[in-house]
Design a protein around this motif. Structure first.
Motif, PDB file in Angstrom:
ATOM      1  N   ASN A 528     -48.525  -0.373  -5.265  1.00  0.00           N
ATOM      2  CA  ASN A 528     -47.484  -1.033  -4.479  1.00  0.00           C
ATOM      3  C   ASN A 528     -46.184  -0.941  -5.262  1.00  0.00           C
ATOM      4  N   LEU A 529     -45.279  -0.097  -4.817  1.00  0.00           N
ATOM      5  CA  LEU A 529     -44.047   0.165  -5.552  1.00  0.00           C
ATOM      6  C   LEU A 529     -43.152  -1.064  -5.640  1.00  0.00           C
ATOM      7  N   LYS A 530     -43.255  -1.951  -4.654  1.00  0.00           N
ATOM      8  CA  LYS A 530     -42.419  -3.157  -4.664  1.00  0.00           C
ATOM      9  C   LYS A 530     -42.968  -4.201  -5.624  1.00  0.00           C
ATOM     10  N   THR A 531     -44.202  -4.657  -5.397  1.00  0.00           N
ATOM     11  CA  THR A 531     -44.720  -5.781  -6.165  1.00  0.00           C
ATOM     12  C   THR A 531     -45.189  -5.390  -7.562  1.00  0.00           C
ATOM     13  N   ALA A 532     -45.590  -4.131  -7.747  1.00  0.00           N
ATOM     14  CA  ALA A 532     -46.113  -3.717  -9.049  1.00  0.00           C
ATOM     15  C   ALA A 532     -45.039  -3.108  -9.946  1.00  0.00           C
ATOM     16  N   ALA A 533     -43.889  -2.755  -9.392  1.00  0.00           N
ATOM     17  CA  ALA A 533     -42.895  -2.059 -10.211  1.00  0.00           C
ATOM     18  C   ALA A 533     -41.475  -2.582  -9.988  1.00  0.00           C
ATOM     19  N   LEU A 534     -40.963  -2.423  -8.770  1.00  0.00           N
ATOM     20  CA  LEU A 534     -39.555  -2.771  -8.524  1.00  0.00           C
ATOM     21  C   LEU A 534     -39.265  -4.246  -8.791  1.00  0.00           C
ATOM     22  N   VAL A 535     -40.189  -5.122  -8.428  1.00  0.00           N
ATOM     23  CA  VAL A 535     -39.925  -6.553  -8.611  1.00  0.00           C
ATOM     24  C   VAL A 535     -39.724  -6.890 -10.086  1.00  0.00           C
ATOM     25  N   HIS A 536     -40.405  -6.178 -10.984  1.00  0.00           N
ATOM     26  CA  HIS A 536     -40.238  -6.440 -12.416  1.00  0.00           C
ATOM     27  C   HIS A 536     -38.837  -6.034 -12.881  1.00  0.00           C
ATOM     28  N   MET A 537     -38.341  -4.912 -12.370  1.00  0.00           N
ATOM     29  CA  MET A 537     -36.994  -4.486 -12.732  1.00  0.00           C
ATOM     30  C   MET A 537     -35.959  -5.474 -12.204  1.00  0.00           C
ATOM     31  N   VAL A 538     -36.132  -5.876 -10.957  1.00  0.00           N
ATOM     32  CA  VAL A 538     -35.203  -6.841 -10.349  1.00  0.00           C
ATOM     33  C   VAL A 538     -35.201  -8.144 -11.140  1.00  0.00           C
ATOM     34  N   ASN A 539     -36.398  -8.650 -11.498  1.00  0.00           N
ATOM     35  CA  ASN A 539     -36.495  -9.907 -12.234  1.00  0.00           C
ATOM     36  C   ASN A 539     -35.823  -9.824 -13.600  1.00  0.00           C
ATOM     37  N   ALA A 540     -36.078  -8.734 -14.310  1.00  0.00           N
ATOM     38  CA  ALA A 540     -35.526  -8.590 -15.660  1.00  0.00           C
ATOM     39  C   ALA A 540     -34.005  -8.483 -15.633  1.00  0.00           C
ATOM     40  N   VAL A 541     -33.491  -7.642 -14.758  1.00  0.00           N
ATOM     41  CA  VAL A 541     -32.039  -7.466 -14.674  1.00  0.00           C
ATOM     42  C   VAL A 541     -31.375  -8.746 -14.192  1.00  0.00           C
ATOM     43  N   ARG A 542     -32.026  -9.461 -13.273  1.00  0.00           N
ATOM     44  CA  ARG A 542     -31.486 -10.731 -12.789  1.00  0.00           C
ATOM     45  C   ARG A 542     -31.308 -11.720 -13.937  1.00  0.00           C
ATOM     46  N   LEU A 543     -32.341 -11.868 -14.791  1.00  0.00           N
ATOM     47  CA  LEU A 543     -32.259 -12.829 -15.887  1.00  0.00           C
ATOM     48  C   LEU A 543     -31.191 -12.437 -16.903  1.00  0.00           C
ATOM     49  N   LEU A 544     -31.128 -11.150 -17.227  1.00  0.00           N
ATOM     50  CA  LEU A 544     -30.100 -10.682 -18.164  1.00  0.00           C
ATOM     51  C   LEU A 544     -28.702 -10.949 -17.612  1.00  0.00           C
ATOM     52  N   ALA A 545     -28.530 -10.734 -16.297  1.00  0.00           N
ATOM     53  CA  ALA A 545     -27.225 -10.953 -15.664  1.00  0.00           C
ATOM     54  C   ALA A 545     -26.900 -12.438 -15.584  1.00  0.00           C
ATOM     55  N   LEU A 546     -27.887 -13.260 -15.262  1.00  0.00           N
ATOM     56  CA  LEU A 546     -27.649 -14.696 -15.128  1.00  0.00           C
ATOM     57  C   LEU A 546     -27.205 -15.295 -16.464  1.00  0.00           C
ATOM     58  N   ARG A 548     -25.361 -14.025 -18.521  1.00  0.00           N
ATOM     59  CA  ARG A 548     -23.946 -13.707 -18.676  1.00  0.00           C
ATOM     60  C   ARG A 548     -23.084 -14.276 -17.547  1.00  0.00           C
ATOM     61  N   GLY A 549     -23.709 -14.969 -16.595  1.00  0.00           N
ATOM     62  CA  GLY A 549     -22.946 -15.535 -15.492  1.00  0.00           C
ATOM     63  C   GLY A 549     -22.479 -14.506 -14.486  1.00  0.00           C
ATOM     64  N   ILE A 550     -23.110 -13.347 -14.477  1.00  0.00           N
ATOM     65  CA  ILE A 550     -22.729 -12.270 -13.556  1.00  0.00           C
ATOM     66  C   ILE A 550     -23.143 -12.664 -12.147  1.00  0.00           C
ATOM     67  N   SER A 551     -22.197 -12.672 -11.227  1.00  0.00           N
ATOM     68  CA  SER A 551     -22.452 -13.234  -9.904  1.00  0.00           C
ATOM     69  C   SER A 551     -22.972 -12.219  -8.891  1.00  0.00           C
ATOM     70  N   THR A 552     -22.702 -10.934  -9.071  1.00  0.00           N
ATOM     71  CA  THR A 552     -23.148  -9.965  -8.071  1.00  0.00           C
ATOM     72  C   THR A 552     -24.672  -9.937  -7.999  1.00  0.00           C
ATOM     73  N   PRO A 553     -25.258  -9.918  -6.794  1.00  0.00           N
ATOM     74  CA  PRO A 553     -26.723  -9.904  -6.689  1.00  0.00           C
ATOM     75  C   PRO A 553     -27.332  -8.499  -6.776  1.00  0.00           C
ATOM     76  N   SER A 554     -26.522  -7.450  -6.655  1.00  0.00           N
ATOM     77  CA  SER A 554     -27.036  -6.081  -6.641  1.00  0.00           C
ATOM     78  C   SER A 554     -27.600  -5.697  -8.011  1.00  0.00           C
ATOM     79  N   THR A 555     -28.820  -5.175  -8.032  1.00  0.00           N
ATOM     80  CA  THR A 555     -29.440  -4.762  -9.293  1.00  0.00           C
ATOM     81  C   THR A 555     -28.619  -3.675  -9.974  1.00  0.00           C
ATOM     82  N   LEU A 556     -28.168  -2.686  -9.226  1.00  0.00           N
ATOM     83  CA  LEU A 556     -27.411  -1.595  -9.827  1.00  0.00           C
ATOM     84  C   LEU A 556     -26.051  -2.067 -10.328  1.00  0.00           C
ATOM     85  N   GLU A 557     -25.396  -2.940  -9.569  1.00  0.00           N
ATOM     86  CA  GLU A 557     -24.114  -3.480 -10.038  1.00  0.00           C
ATOM     87  C   GLU A 557     -24.319  -4.382 -11.251  1.00  0.00           C
ATOM     88  N   ARG A 558     -25.412  -5.117 -11.284  1.00  0.00           N
ATOM     89  CA  ARG A 558     -25.707  -5.945 -12.454  1.00  0.00           C
ATOM     90  C   ARG A 558     -25.869  -5.079 -13.700  1.00  0.00           C
TER      91      ARG A 558
END
Length: 646
Positions: A528-546, A548-558
């Motif tokens: 499952n490309l979403k739950t087994a892989a992509l979600v981990h990337m989204v979660n990690a980048v989200r925490l790193l961005a948060l 720093r107070g980065i407000s954009t929700p886009s993973t690539l922009e983060r």
């Protein structure tokens, strides 16, 4: 001849092998071969095919040379004992861009590509040294894969979106006027030349604004900004530059129009306007019924018409994939198109509320999307994830305000469902009281969720950390985001709990690069490309961005912002971006296959159906997932907190 102890000793003094434990290095020695060279011998020559190995210097010195057009060689670098070389092509399989020559007696360890890849896939810290090369390899394979095995869509109605350039369809030379020109003269020029837009320029020909038919109608008739006889182009023009380069592709122009909610773009070259490209130019360049959907959304006056129109949205995705559009362009176009549908549903729902006697909204509010829709990662229409934030009403009006927004949310959720956005099975929708709150209630909720260790609160916080306002008063969403950042920075537990929750499932790539798939059930043998892989990337980048107070929700922009803030190196970010886009490419492709076969998309892939290069591409992308997970664990793990909560 060197025995295993001697080989291990060399590796332990060579970065990045020095990071590895002895029990990892020892088995590696079985595949290592030795190469000995005399002074002046070439280890490899510029232009030669890859030897498929990494060279590690045990003794001696190596010159790295580059040959110019006159076949003259120049030394551009030296590699010493315990350095490695040949890394630029060992992973990509390309020809050598330079030569390597022994400066004296030389002994090298040769580590085969397969063994190097096994280390990269199983040792995330080690792989970080090769991120630039891995990103380049993914890019090369990805581009070759688009050419060799593109998803062709039988009978696709849109052609050339990402093969024809703007310069081929733009109106040129650019038609201009000056700021002090009477609008009557500008209007006559539009009528005479049958165009809907003039570029306003200064005496040097530099851009000052755009003047369109809409500006004329709005300023002279609807709002009557000034009398026609005394009104100038400068009074009515839009000074904002919405630009595109002449070498850009039509698909990029389409994305820019949707992003800017504009029907025209000014074509700029060397800071000067050279033409105008309009939405109608894109339509004329296609047999483009799918493009007309974008234009027609705004013209719908009832929910039935909008629902009928939305049924054809997937054709746009078909066209983008058939045209080999990049993943980022595809996600942006589809997400912004879905935004347009959402805004139209809300607009129609507000009209229905007035018609039913509810009146206008009692206080300001904003509608927020969450999940993939907020991150600009929505392609096929997915389940709804949305909420309402409304301004705090007067004490005596609280219940009436809540009742209004609950009723409005029910209408919007129902309208979105009719337009193909199914209701969220988990109830993450504005029609549920939990997701429809006054601002003060949201702020209290965030304060509690941020320190809670309850699984349901952690899930709620995870969902809320990706949101984007798509309608209404954006300042309400901004205020809540400021509270989230403050609460996160003041909480020791939030980052730990969110990262620990993600660590419960590891990236699906094991030792020797084996891809882990489902072991049983209807999805056996699939990933499952979403739950087994992509979600981990989204979660990690989200925490790193948060952090720093980065407000954009886009993973690539983060990722881009994290480079700007020096939290990630440009090389690491490029590697993670390549991995993310690769996984999204596979996800889009596989889901479209299922839709064409009349089956619902399920985000899964059978690795056994991939060819050799695609398998390599998937493994590289999954190694990026594993490395990001490791980075997140190191950055947010608080060991003693493991004793609290489970």
């Amino acid at each position: 001849m060197m025995n295993n102890e001697a080989l291990i000793a060399v590796l332990q003094r060579t970065d990045p092998f020095a990071l590895l434990d002895r029990n990892v290095l020892a088995p590696l020695c079985r595949g290592i071969t030795l190469g000995t060279f005399k002074k002046g011998d070439y280890v490899f020559r510029q232009g030669a095919p890859s030897c498929d190995c990494l060279f590690i210097i045990a003794h001696g010195l190596v010159e790295i040379l580059v040959e110019d057009d006159c076949r003259e060689e120049s030394v551009v670098g030296l590699r010493r004992k315990h350095d490695f070389f040949g890394e630029t092509v060992v992973l990509s399989g390309q020809r050598y861009p330079g030569s390597a020559r022994a400066k004296g007696a030389l002994t090298c360890l040769r580590l085969h590509r397969n063994d190097l890849e096994s280390l990269i896939y199983s040792q995330p810290e080690f792989s970080g040294f090769f991120n630039t090369l891995l990103a380049e390899r993914m890019r090369l394979i990805y581009e070759r894969n688009l050419s060799d095995r593109a998803c062709t869509i039988p009978g696709s109605s849109t052609a050339l979106l990402f093969r024809k350039q703007v310069s081929r369809v733009m109106s040129a030379p650019v038609l201009t006027c000056r700021e002090d020109d009477p609008v009557s003269d500008a209007a006559k020029k539009m009528v005479k030349r049958q165009v809907g837009c003039l570029v306003v320029v200064d005496p040097a020909g530099r851009f000052r604004g755009t003047l369109t038919e809409r500006h004329l109608v709005g300023g002279l008739i609807a709002e009557q900004t000034c009398p026609v006889g005394r009104c100038t182009a400068g009074r009515l023009m839009d000074p904002r530059l919405k630009a595109i380069a002449p070498e850009a592709y039509l698909g990029e122009a389409l994305a820019a129009m949707i992003r800017n909610r504009s029907r025209q773009l000014v074509v700029m070259e060397r800071d000067l306007p050279v033409g105008v490209v309009a939405f109608s130019d894109l339509v004329r360049s296609q047999s483009a019924d799918s493009l007309m959907l974008i234009h027609d959304i705004a013209d719908q006056n009832d929910m039935d018409g909008l629902a009928d129109l939305s049924a054809g949205i997937d054709r746009v995705l078909d066209a983008l994939v058939a045209e080999r559009a990049g993943v980022q362009e595809t996600m942006e176009i589809m997400s912004r198109l879905n935004d347009r549908i959402t805004r139209k549903v809300i607009e129609l729902s507000e009209v229905q509320m007035k018609g039913d006697g509810w009146g206008p909204p009692p206080v300001d509010y904003c509608w927020i999307n969450m999940g993939s829709a907020a991150r600009y990662e929505q392609t096929l229409r997915t389940d709804q994830d949305n909420a309402i934030i409304y301004a705090d009403p007067e004490d005596g009006d609280r219940q009436a305000s809540f009742d209004y927004f609950q009723r409005l949310a029910e209408r919007v959720v129902d309208g979105l469902d009719r337009c193909g956005f199914e209701r969220c099975p988990g109830g993450v929708m504005a029609s549920k009281p939990k997701w429809c709150r006054a601002l003060s209630e949201w702020r209290r909720g965030v304060a509690g969720w941020m320190v809670s260790m309850e699984p349901e609160d952690i899930r709620t916080l995870t969902i809320l950390l990706d949101y984007r306002s798509v309608w209404g008063n954006n300042s309400l969403a901004d205020t809540l985001w400021d509270d989230i950042v403050d609460a996160f920075s003041g909480s020791m537990s939030a980052g730990h709990m969110l990262s620990r929750d993600d660590q419960k499932l590891v990236a699906p790539i094991g030792i020797l690069g084996k891809i882990a798939t489902e072991r049983s059930g209807p999805k056996k043998g699939r990933i499952n490309l979403k739950t087994a892989a992509l979600v981990h990337m989204v979660n990690a980048v989200r925490l790193l961005a948060l952090r720093r107070g980065i407000s954009t929700p886009s993973t690539l922009e983060r990722l881009d912002r994290l480079v700007d803030s020096h939290d990630l190196s440009a090389e690491d970010a490029a590697f993670y971006r390549a991995g993310f886009e690769t996984l999204m490419m596979f996800r889009i492709r596989e889901n479209l296959k299922r839709v064409r076969d009349g089956r619902p998309p399920d985000n899964t892939l059978d690795p056994g159906t991939l060819n050799k290069s695609e398998t390599l591409l998937l493994k590289d992308a999954l190694s990026a997932v594993a490395q990001l997970q490791k980075r997140m664990s190191k950055g947010f793990h608080v060991p003693w907190m493991n004793y609290f909560g489970h």
